[in-house]
Write an enzyme that holds these catalytic residues in place. Structure first.
Site, short mmCIF file in Angstrom:
data_model
loop_
_atom_site.label_atom_id
_atom_site.label_comp_id
_atom_site.label_asym_id
_atom_site.label_seq_id
_atom_site.Cartn_x
_atom_site.Cartn_y
_atom_site.Cartn_z
CG HIS A 255 0.13 8.81 -6.65
ND1 HIS A 255 -0.64 9.11 -6.16
CD2 HIS A 255 -0.09 9.54 -8.03
CE1 HIS A 255 -1.65 10.04 -6.88
NE2 HIS A 255 -0.99 10.19 -7.87
CG HIS B 197 -1.66 1.24 1.24
ND1 HIS B 197 -3.12 1.23 1.05
CD2 HIS B 197 -1.26 2.53 2.05
CE1 HIS B 197 -3.44 2.57 1.43
NE2 HIS B 197 -2.43 3.03 1.74
CD GLU B 198 1.68 3.44 3.69
OE1 GLU B 198 1.83 4.54 3.06
OE2 GLU B 198 0.57 3.23 4.39
CG HIS C 288 0.44 6.25 -0.80
ND1 HIS C 288 -0.69 7.17 -1.26
CD2 HIS C 288 0.15 5.81 0.63
CE1 HIS C 288 -1.90 6.73 -0.31
NE2 HIS C 288 -1.20 6.14 0.71
#
Ligand SMILES: [Zn+2]
Length: 741
Positions: free
Chosen positions: A528, A521-522, A525
């Site tokens: 992104h 998940h991290e 980011h």
């Protein structure tokens, strides 16, 4: 002075992406004590205010376009550096505002983009210290600086001459000759100023600034109170019998936690999620489970010096007053105007659509658990401190799956390599370890990210994986430098932070299945941020609408579950064998297990958050409001809110997620629907779908409206049906289409 605007009234320059629903802190044991933090050989200089002598004010030097000067930082340098950097920024802004040339995009909006660079750098390092190197000395600086930074942010948005110039550019017919990105930037800067009160009369501006400064102080007090209750209100266990049911790893971390408190030979269950959740899952002592649960759910709510209720009442009143001043019916309306949801009503609609099936599922889950409990002789109705414990029993009975069977296959280092491999497949990135770049703690490691084909430098990725005292709990991503290219190409620097418990020297760190998901998940980011390919920094990377930003990260979680990753990177730490197929099949079968609980504990918090901020200016008693709201919603008595109001730092330690905790569900709707774009095509590694995703979502930052970006990727608007399938509230698609996840 670019980034402070992005956050409106909040003065923190780079808002770390707190990952907060099901991806919070997962580290299964108490954080280990930090070694005394000794920056490697700092120059033995005191911290005088003069710019030349303060390393925080110097330009970042070294390779990769410069890197943060972490090794030279001392806490007493922050205040003089922030003040000097504000001063420098103030002069730049005044020069832009007071120039005699008529306003143009270049001399006003682009000039603002190019201002405040020193201030941004100092605030970045200040934010890193706040989240990872936080001690009493730093907290004093934080309390001192919070209202000053808030006032400075207002000083800029309330500069009348500056705003007139921005408005002239924004409303000029010449605007149509600008590039689409420039037009979007003009809109974003204009709307940020308006939303921060640029159009108000003088007395209203003055009142607004008073409110913001008071809020900044209240936010700091709120989070320091929660931290105090987490550090002080643990449960000390005296006897071996109190440890019944706990796995060895939990026992040993509880023993060392007690030892650090001077109670050698006892066991301390710290009052943090990473200690409380595993205790609640495994302890067979229901009296102690109840105690641990009460300590944890009463953080900030004990009627003592660290009680947060009065702070909440005041925050809510000030927020309501501020919204009215700015021309909005409520704080929620103000916050959501620029979010993808646009209105609180649309966010409420989504939450309510999911609430009913989730509550129904909780009732089924409770029935399963109550049956096992009764069989074991429990003579009462299950309490909220029983949920995690009996859920584990149901998991074992129904699926024959025990988390401890999976753990030996989940080595932190291997999974990190797996993430790199996924980034190579989806985005054509390569990761190479870098030596010799300064870090703020020896645990932090750095990688260079390049394009796999051309070898072109993309950015740097810092990884701070382990728990320690002074580091906030949970997991998050933070950008140290933002990509841009309007003056010259500047590459990004991003970081991932988590709270894994460090293993013994030379031993691999094993993590849980859910921790592995959080890791991905991290990293989503981070990708992104790394994929960002825009001209102006304000629009770059993860600086998108709050309810859109969790979309790329939640999406990346799916790749953890792909056979390509599991077979190559989930290997046994002793034998090196890949995780057995049967075990993976069992895990897949449990994909929707306990989703009633997960969804309801999350939505309980999200709905209370929204309703508190729709309530307007009244004297709210937080405990009573929470009780009445949950009763009206029909909250099952066996579940407690994931974050009760007095400890809800997402909402009361800053404006960031206020009236915005729904964002995780909103983003989950997008990512569930987006992943089906892959499964409908050739699968998770379909190059064409990945390229569409990069082009329309990962690389564009906020240069396009998120709804347009999503539509360009998916060919249509998002559909909630995929979310319902993911959570098990609707039938799955036929097997061919739903092959992973
Ligand atoms: Zn996140």
């Amino acid at each position: 002075m670019r980034t402070a605007f992005i956050l409106g009234a909040s003065a923190v320059v780079l808002l770390p992406l707190a990952c907060a629903t099901s991806h919070e802190t997962r580290c299964p044991t108490t954080p280990v004590a930090a070694a005394p933090v000794a920056p490697p050989a700092p120059p033995p200089a005191p911290a005088p205010p003069a710019k030349v002598d303060n390393p925080l004010l110097e330009k970042w030097t070294g390779p990769y376009g410069g890197v943060p000067p972490f090794a030279k930082v001392k806490v007493d340098q922050f205040k003089p550096a922030l003040e000097a950097a504000m001063d420098e920024n103030r002069k730049e802004i005044v020069a832009i505002a007071n120039q005699s040339e008529p306003p143009t995009f270049e001399n006003t909006i682009a000039a603002m983009e190019d201002s405040g660079r020193t201030f941004n750098d100092v605030q970045t390092i200040f934010a890193i210290w706040s989240s990872t190197m936080n001690d009493a000395a730093f907290q004093a600086v934080e309390r001192d600086m919070a209202p000053k930074l808030a006032a400075f942010s207002d000083e800029i948005t309330q500069n009348e001459k500056l705003f007139k110039r921005i408005e002239t550019v924004y409303k000029s017919p010449e605007k149509s000759k600008l590039t689409p990105e420039q037009q979007r930037l003009a809109w974003r800067v204009h709307t940020t100023f308006v939303r921060a009160g640029a159009k108000l009369d003088e007395p209203s501006k003055k009142r607004l600034s008073e409110i913001n400064q008071r809020l900044a102080t209240l936010y700091t007090n709120f989070s320091q109170n929660v931290l105090a209750d987490e550090e002080n209100n643990g449960l000390m266990l005296e006897k071996e019998a109190d440890l019944a049911g706990l796995p060895d790893s939990l026992k040993s971390s509880a023993a060392s936690a007690a030892e650090r408190r001077g109670s050698k030979g006892k066991w301390l269950i710290s009052n943090t999620r990473s200690a409380a959740d595993p205790f609640l899952s495994y302890s067979t002592r229901d009296d102690l489970r109840e105690k641990v649960w009460k300590n944890f759910t009463n953080r900030g709510d004990n009627g003592d010096a660290h009680d947060n209720n009065k702070i909440i009442t005041e925050v809510l009143k000030l927020r309501a007053e501020r919204a009215k001043l700015l021309g909005y019916p409520t704080h929620a309306h103000w916050r959501l105007e620029n979010a993808m949801a646009k209105t609180p009503e649309r966010a409420m609609k989504l939450m309510e659509d999911v609430w009913t099936p989730a509550v129904k599922r909780v009732k089924e889950e409770v029935a399963d658990m109550q049956a096992i409990a009764n069989k074991e002789g429990l003579k009462r109705k299950l309490g909220p401190w029983d949920y995690r414990y009996y859920a584990e029993k149901v998991r074992k009975a129904k699926y024959d799956l025990d988390e401890n069977q999976v753990k030996p296959y989940l080595q932190l280092d291997k999974l990190r390599e797996g993430m790199f491999w996924v980034a190579g497949e989806l985005l054509n990135f390569s990761f190479t370890p870098v030596e010799g770049v300064e870090v703020y703690h020896p645990d932090v490691k750095v990688w260079e990210v390049k394009d796999k084909t051309s070898g072109k430098h993309i950015g740097l990725w810092y990884f701070d994986p382990y728990a320690r005292v002074g580091k906030r709990s949970g997991a998050w991503m933070e950008a140290y430098r933002i990509q841009e290219r309007f003056k010259k190409p500047i590459t990004t620097i991003v970081s991932n932070n988590s709270n894994f418990v460090k293993g013994k020297e030379g031993e691999p760190v094993l993590i849980s299945w859910t921790d592995a998901r959080t890791l991905f998940h991290e990293f989503g980011h981070a990708l992104h941020g790394l994929s960002s390919d825009v001209t102006y920094p304000t629009l770059a990377g993860t600086q998108v609408a709050r309810d859109y930003v969790e979309f790329p990260s939640q999406l990346l979680e799916f790749w953890m579950f792909t056979p390509e990753v599991l077979n190559r990177f989930a290997t046994h730490y002793q034998t090196g064998a890949p995780i057995p197929r049967e075990l993976v099949a069992k895990i897949e079968k449990t994909a929707t297990f306990n989703q009633g609980f997960n969804t309801v504990e999350y939505l309980g918090s999200a709905l209370v958050d929204m309703k508190l901020h729709l309530a307007g200016a009244q004297d709210i008693d937080p405990d009573a409001f929470e009780r009445d709201t949950l009763k009206a919603l029909g909250m099952p008595s066996e579940v407690v809110m994931r974050h009760r109001t007095p400890q809800f730092t997402h909402v009361f330690a800053g404006d960031g997620y206020s009236a915005g905790y729904y964002s995780y569900l909103w983003s989950d709707t997008l990512c569930s629907d987006a992943y089906e774009a892959f499964t409908e095509a050739k699968g998770p590694y379909d190059k064409e779908v990945a390229e569409r995703l990069r082009k329309n979502v990962f690389s564009v930052g906020d240069t396009v409206d998120p709804a347009d970006g999503y539509r360009a990727f998916r060919g249509r608007d998002p559909d909630i049906a995929a979310l319902m399938r993911k959570r098990g509230f609707a039938k799955p698609l036929p097997a061919k289409k739903a092959k992973t996840g």
